[in-house]
Scaffold this active site. Structure first.
Site: not given
Ligand code: SF4
Length: 343
Positions: A92, A112, A329
């Site tokens: 996304e 991730c 976020c």
């Molecule tokens: S905060 Fe960033 S580094 Fe941590 S799991 Fe999520 S995308 Fe990955």
């Protein structure tokens, strides 16, 4: 299939032309045909001799730029674009409205591997890293979706420094004067702390800005929330950041996600202020977005900020955007039914 020419920097195109027995001086025209004029056929590159296009066609393909499968619009103007790349790699990107311009937030990976416990992307695990062309496809889709796109952040799905070669190439391609010419100083790359790449940035000519996700000042707590702490402890990350700031005469952006009752105690703000003392930085405090929508505005958020300001830290509360479409976020999970992200 031959490699996609769309993922090559201008310097790489020049090297490829040399290898094919053509003049490298045609690289600028080829690059412009692909990245500014939207060419879709190597045999018909505008302002490029046909012979050069044919030569490139022997070694490369020119894949159509992937388009988003779905777009969601939030009440506050945030737009989230969902891609399904080959191999069921979902990703996304988000167009964030600002006072006078918009910002594109791009993903560097599908999922991730870092496993931060507060992050929906981390909960997915890593599907795969995105190619340079897939990163550029997100930017182009954001550009079409935005009215006045003037900044770009790599804070979507994934840890950009664990896909650095492709992210770096996307930065070089997007900032190239023969392409979109998007200023590198308007790009921010965010990491949870991959030290070797911070050190590479310190030495590099790239002008992009660095953001580091602090998560927690206490090492044990940080290791629980962000397993990357075990590989790259925060004290070493911040030492690399200090070196980066001093060598480049630069500021850094530090991000701190506020998890109620976990890392927002007065002892946490005191430890944090001590840890980052002397680093030329702006600290963004990000209230946690739990699954299902925006988190409640706890009084601790404001108090935490005040405690840091009193300790001499430039601490700001980052207004959250797009929480109603899981674009804020910590919420990016590629439409996979969960809600939270971003390095
Ligand atoms: S905060 Fe960033 S580094 Fe941590 S799991 Fe999520 S995308 Fe990955």
């Amino acid at each position: 299939m031959e490699p996609d020419l769309r993922g090559l920097t201008r310097a790489e195109i020049a090297a490829a032309l040399t290898g094919l027995g053509e003049k490298p001086g045609n690289a600028g025209a080829v690059f412009m045909a692909v990245h500014r004029r939207g060419a879709t056929d190597l045999a018909q590159l505008p302002n490029v001799p046909e012979r050069v296009g044919r030569a490139l066609g022997r070694a490369f393909s020119l894949q159509p730029l992937p388009l988003p499968e779905r777009t969601l619009a939030a009440a506050d103007g945030t737009r989230k674009l969902l891609f399904r790349f080959p191999g069921e790699a979902m990703a996304e990107c988000v167009v964030l409205p600002g006072k006078d311009h918009q910002t594109a937030c791009l993903s560097s990976q599908s999922g991730c591997a870092c496993g931060c416990t507060f992050c929906a992307t981390g909960a997915l695990g890593l599907k795969r890293s995105l190619t340079t062309a897939e990163i550029i496809a997100q930017f182009e889709a954001c550009l079409r979706s935005a009215v006045d796109l003037r900044s770009l952040v790599f804070m979507g799905m994934g840890e950009p420094f664990l896909n650095w070669e492709n992210v770096k190439k996307a930065i070089l391609i997007l900032s190239d004067s023969r392409g979109r010419h998007f200023p590198q100083v308007k790009m921010t790359v965010s990491t949870v702390g991959v030290i070797p790449v911070i050190e590479e940035l310190t030495r590099s000519d790239l002008r992009v800005r660095l953001a580091v996700s602090v998560v927690a000042a206490d090492p044990e707590l940080r290791a629980r929330l962000a397993p990357m702490e075990k590989t790259y402890p925060l004290n070493r990350v911040l030492a690399a950041v200090r070196e980066y700031c001093s060598a480049r005469q630069a500021h850094v952006m530090l991000e701190y996600i506020l998890l109620p009752g976990v890392n927002d105690r007065p002892s946490d703000s005191a430890l944090l202020a001590k840890l980052i003392e002397g680093i030329p930085c702006r600290l963004n405090l990000i209230p946690y977005n739990p699954p299902g929508g925006p988190g409640p505005a706890t009084p601790r958020v404001k108090q935490f900020q005040q405690e840091l300001i009193a300790a001499g830290v430039r601490a700001y509360l980052r207004p959250e955007k797009g929480a109603d479409i899981a674009a804020a976020c910590g919420q990016l999970a590629a439409g996979m039914g969960s809600e939270h992200s971003g390095t």
